[in-house]
Write a protein that holds these residues in place. Structure first.
Motif: not given
Length: 203
Positions: A75-93
């Motif tokens: 539930a904590r924001f620190t556990s799921f808010i990621r930077g642009p790199g993580a978003v791009r990596s996730y979008l890749g697959h």
């Protein structure tokens, strides 16, 4: 060591992810947002019920902000808010036709959470200070701001309603995409709290 469940895909296990308070918050917020939006668009001229559902949304958002700081891990924001790199990596697959088995909110889902909370905060703020000049549906804090601000807030509130509609449609669309394309059910975990996730030693 936990023995793998033969009925589950290799490297995947069932984990408790969404706590009861977070699940209750999610469904109450969904109900209140949809009801408030419908009342705003199609409800009676006297929008007192719209206002009260709006106050309920404010309370729910305040809870979520607090729970995002002190609640359980997922539930904590620190556990799921990621930077642009993580978003791009996730979008890749993301568009692979297979479940993600992501624990909690994935990096893209985290952006939708933040976007919805931000829009709801702005929507509540504009609603509280709006004055549509009809002598009925005046926000309780309209007298605390200038006349030009309270009048402009009416237009901002209408734009906010459109933004909420867009975010809601996207949210439902993504759920359908995961269900039918990636073969991953995101609704059941928000009902039961348990989610299929990839085991730590497989990540």
């Amino acid at each position: 060591m936990t023995r793998p469940d033969p009925d589950l895909p290799a490297g995947v296990e069932v984990q408790p992810v969404w706590d009861p308070l977070l699940r209750t918050f999610h469904w109450l917020l969904a109900f209140c947002v949809v009801t408030t939006w419908l009342l705003g668009k199609f409800g009676p001229a006297n929008m007192w019920l719209h206002f009260w559902f709006g106050y309920a949304i404010i309370g729910l958002v305040v809870f979520r902000l607090i729970w995002g700081l002190v609640g359980p891990r997922h539930a904590r924001f620190t556990s799921f808010i990621r930077g642009p790199g993580a978003v791009r990596s996730y979008l890749g697959h993301m568009f692979r036709r297979e479940p993600s088995y992501w624990p909690g909110h994935n990096p893209l889902g985290a952006l939708s959470v933040i976007a919805m909370l931000a829009v709801l905060i702005l929507q509540a703020a504009t609603g509280l200070v709006s004055d549509p000049d009809d002598y009925i549906n005046v926000g309780p804090l309209a007298s605390e701001v200038s006349r030009s601000t309270s009048r402009a807030a009416v237009g901002w509130h209408h734009l906010g309603a459109l933004a909420i509609l867009i975010l809601t449609v996207l949210h439902v669309g993504i759920i359908a995409f995961y269900r039918w394309w990636k073969r991953e059910d995101l609704v059941r975990p928000m009902l039961t709290g348990a989610k299929l996730v990839r085991r730590r030693d497989e990540r």
